[in-house]
Design a protein around this motif. Structure first.
Motif, mmCIF file in Angstrom:
data_model
loop_
_atom_site.group_PDB
_atom_site.id
_atom_site.type_symbol
_atom_site.label_atom_id
_atom_site.label_comp_id
_atom_site.label_asym_id
_atom_site.label_seq_id
_atom_site.Cartn_x
_atom_site.Cartn_y
_atom_site.Cartn_z
ATOM 1 N N ALA A 15 81.773 47.169 21.580
ATOM 2 C CA ALA A 15 81.660 45.889 22.295
ATOM 3 C C ALA A 15 82.986 45.537 22.973
ATOM 4 N N ILE A 16 84.089 45.772 22.288
ATOM 5 C CA ILE A 16 85.403 45.512 22.881
ATOM 6 C C ILE A 16 85.632 46.415 24.089
ATOM 7 N N CYS A 17 85.245 47.693 23.963
ATOM 8 C CA CYS A 17 85.381 48.623 25.090
ATOM 9 C C CYS A 17 84.534 48.176 26.277
ATOM 10 N N ALA A 18 83.310 47.729 26.001
ATOM 11 C CA ALA A 18 82.440 47.258 27.077
ATOM 12 C C ALA A 18 83.045 46.035 27.766
ATOM 13 N N LEU A 19 83.580 45.112 26.981
ATOM 14 C CA LEU A 19 84.218 43.918 27.558
ATOM 15 C C LEU A 19 85.441 44.282 28.388
ATOM 16 N N LEU A 20 86.259 45.191 27.881
ATOM 17 C CA LEU A 20 87.463 45.608 28.620
ATOM 18 C C LEU A 20 87.088 46.238 29.952
ATOM 19 N N SER A 21 86.135 47.147 29.931
ATOM 20 C CA SER A 21 85.716 47.789 31.173
ATOM 21 C C SER A 21 85.101 46.783 32.137
ATOM 22 N N ALA A 22 84.315 45.847 31.615
ATOM 23 C CA ALA A 22 83.712 44.818 32.468
ATOM 24 C C ALA A 22 84.787 43.973 33.142
ATOM 25 N N VAL A 23 85.791 43.563 32.393
ATOM 26 C CA VAL A 23 86.865 42.732 32.954
ATOM 27 C C VAL A 23 87.649 43.506 34.013
ATOM 28 N N ALA A 54 77.744 44.344 25.560
ATOM 29 C CA ALA A 54 78.599 43.745 24.525
ATOM 30 C C ALA A 54 77.820 42.734 23.694
ATOM 31 N N ALA A 55 77.024 41.912 24.355
ATOM 32 C CA ALA A 55 76.214 40.929 23.625
ATOM 33 C C ALA A 55 75.123 41.633 22.823
ATOM 34 N N GLY A 56 74.518 42.643 23.403
ATOM 35 C CA GLY A 56 73.432 43.353 22.738
ATOM 36 C C GLY A 56 73.867 44.100 21.492
ATOM 37 N N LEU A 57 75.116 44.510 21.439
ATOM 38 C CA LEU A 57 75.610 45.221 20.257
ATOM 39 C C LEU A 57 75.701 44.313 19.036
ATOM 40 N N ALA A 58 75.661 43.008 19.247
ATOM 41 C CA ALA A 58 75.694 42.058 18.131
ATOM 42 C C ALA A 58 74.291 41.743 17.612
ATOM 43 N N ARG A 59 73.273 42.232 18.294
ATOM 44 C CA ARG A 59 71.889 41.941 17.895
ATOM 45 C C ARG A 59 71.472 42.799 16.707
ATOM 46 N N ARG A 60 70.375 42.403 16.104
ATOM 47 C CA ARG A 60 69.841 43.119 14.939
ATOM 48 C C ARG A 60 69.488 44.564 15.288
ATOM 49 N N ASP A 61 68.882 44.773 16.469
ATOM 50 C CA ASP A 61 68.548 46.114 16.936
ATOM 51 C C ASP A 61 69.426 46.441 18.146
ATOM 52 N N PRO A 62 70.543 47.152 17.929
ATOM 53 C CA PRO A 62 71.473 47.411 19.020
ATOM 54 C C PRO A 62 71.130 48.630 19.870
ATOM 55 N N VAL A 63 70.050 49.327 19.549
ATOM 56 C CA VAL A 63 69.746 50.580 20.244
ATOM 57 C C VAL A 63 69.649 50.398 21.769
ATOM 58 N N PRO A 64 68.918 49.398 22.281
ATOM 59 C CA PRO A 64 68.871 49.240 23.749
ATOM 60 C C PRO A 64 70.260 49.021 24.352
ATOM 61 N N ALA A 65 71.100 48.261 23.673
ATOM 62 C CA ALA A 65 72.454 48.018 24.180
ATOM 63 C C ALA A 65 73.260 49.314 24.198
ATOM 64 N N TRP A 66 73.142 50.101 23.128
ATOM 65 C CA TRP A 66 73.846 51.390 23.094
ATOM 66 C C TRP A 66 73.392 52.271 24.262
ATOM 67 N N LEU A 67 72.093 52.357 24.480
ATOM 68 C CA LEU A 67 71.574 53.230 25.534
ATOM 69 C C LEU A 67 72.018 52.762 26.921
ATOM 70 N N LEU A 68 71.949 51.459 27.162
ATOM 71 C CA LEU A 68 72.434 50.932 28.439
ATOM 72 C C LEU A 68 73.922 51.211 28.582
ATOM 73 N N GLY A 69 74.675 51.021 27.503
ATOM 74 C CA GLY A 69 76.112 51.267 27.544
ATOM 75 C C GLY A 69 76.451 52.717 27.834
ATOM 76 N N VAL A 70 75.695 53.632 27.257
ATOM 77 C CA VAL A 70 75.930 55.060 27.517
ATOM 78 C C VAL A 70 75.685 55.375 28.991
ATOM 79 N N VAL A 71 74.597 54.840 29.541
ATOM 80 C CA VAL A 71 74.275 55.090 30.949
ATOM 81 C C VAL A 71 75.349 54.493 31.861
ATOM 82 N N VAL A 72 75.721 53.243 31.619
ATOM 83 C CA VAL A 72 76.691 52.575 32.495
ATOM 84 C C VAL A 72 78.079 53.213 32.360
ATOM 85 N N ASN A 73 78.552 53.404 31.133
ATOM 86 C CA ASN A 73 79.878 53.999 30.955
ATOM 87 C C ASN A 73 79.924 55.431 31.459
ATOM 88 N N GLY A 74 78.875 56.196 31.187
ATOM 89 C CA GLY A 74 78.821 57.561 31.708
ATOM 90 C C GLY A 74 78.807 57.572 33.225
#
Length: 141
Positions: A15-23, A54-74
């Motif tokens: 989540a911190i990495c996602a926030l840093l890259s977003a900023v 970053a927000a999605g990683l705090a949710r109960r089911d973070p899998v969608p956030a992880w997958l979106l993060g992998v696609v965007v960061n990649g």
């Protein structure tokens, strides 16, 4: 350290990495909108997506956030590499563009490493799925 603690730490680091890259990318949007508008729009869309991650990683089911993060960061790593090698339409950069390029590449790569580690930690949390059969069968009439 328990697997649950490791999983929580990996989600926090990602989540911190996602926030840093977003900023970093949000800071570059105005400049790129003037120079090459589609790059500025891609930076803006990527930044918004990373804020959602970053927000999605705090949710109960973070899998969608992880997958979106992998696609965007990649995609951002790929775009960085392409823009400095073969180039993108009307857009070619030279070097690492410190500090922004360096910060974004490091945060994006660490996110991907955290995802791989999270997958390993999650595997240890999952209950085993062994099928057992009773030794005798019971017939009911």
């Amino acid at each position: 350290m328990s697997s649950r603690i490791a999983e929580a730490r990996l989600r926090g680091a990602a989540a911190i990495c996602a926030l840093l890259s977003a900023v970093v990318h949000l800071l570059l949007v105005p400049e790129h909108l003037q120079e090459v508008p589609y790059i500025g729009i891609l930076f803006l869309v990527g930044s918004v997506a990373l804020l959602v991650v970053a927000a999605g990683l705090a949710r109960r089911d973070p899998v969608p956030a992880w997958l979106l993060g992998v696609v965007v960061n990649g995609g951002m790593i790929l775009g960085f590499a392409l823009s400095r090698t073969v180039g993108l339409p009307d857009y070619r950069e030279q070097g690492w563009d410190p500090p922004y390029g360096t910060l974004s590449i490091i945060s994006e790569a660490v996110f991907l490493v955290a995802f791989v580690a999270w997958c390993g930690a999650r595997r240890t949390l999952a209950p085993s799925r062994t099928v057992t059969r009773s030794a005798t069968s019971v017939h009911v009439r």
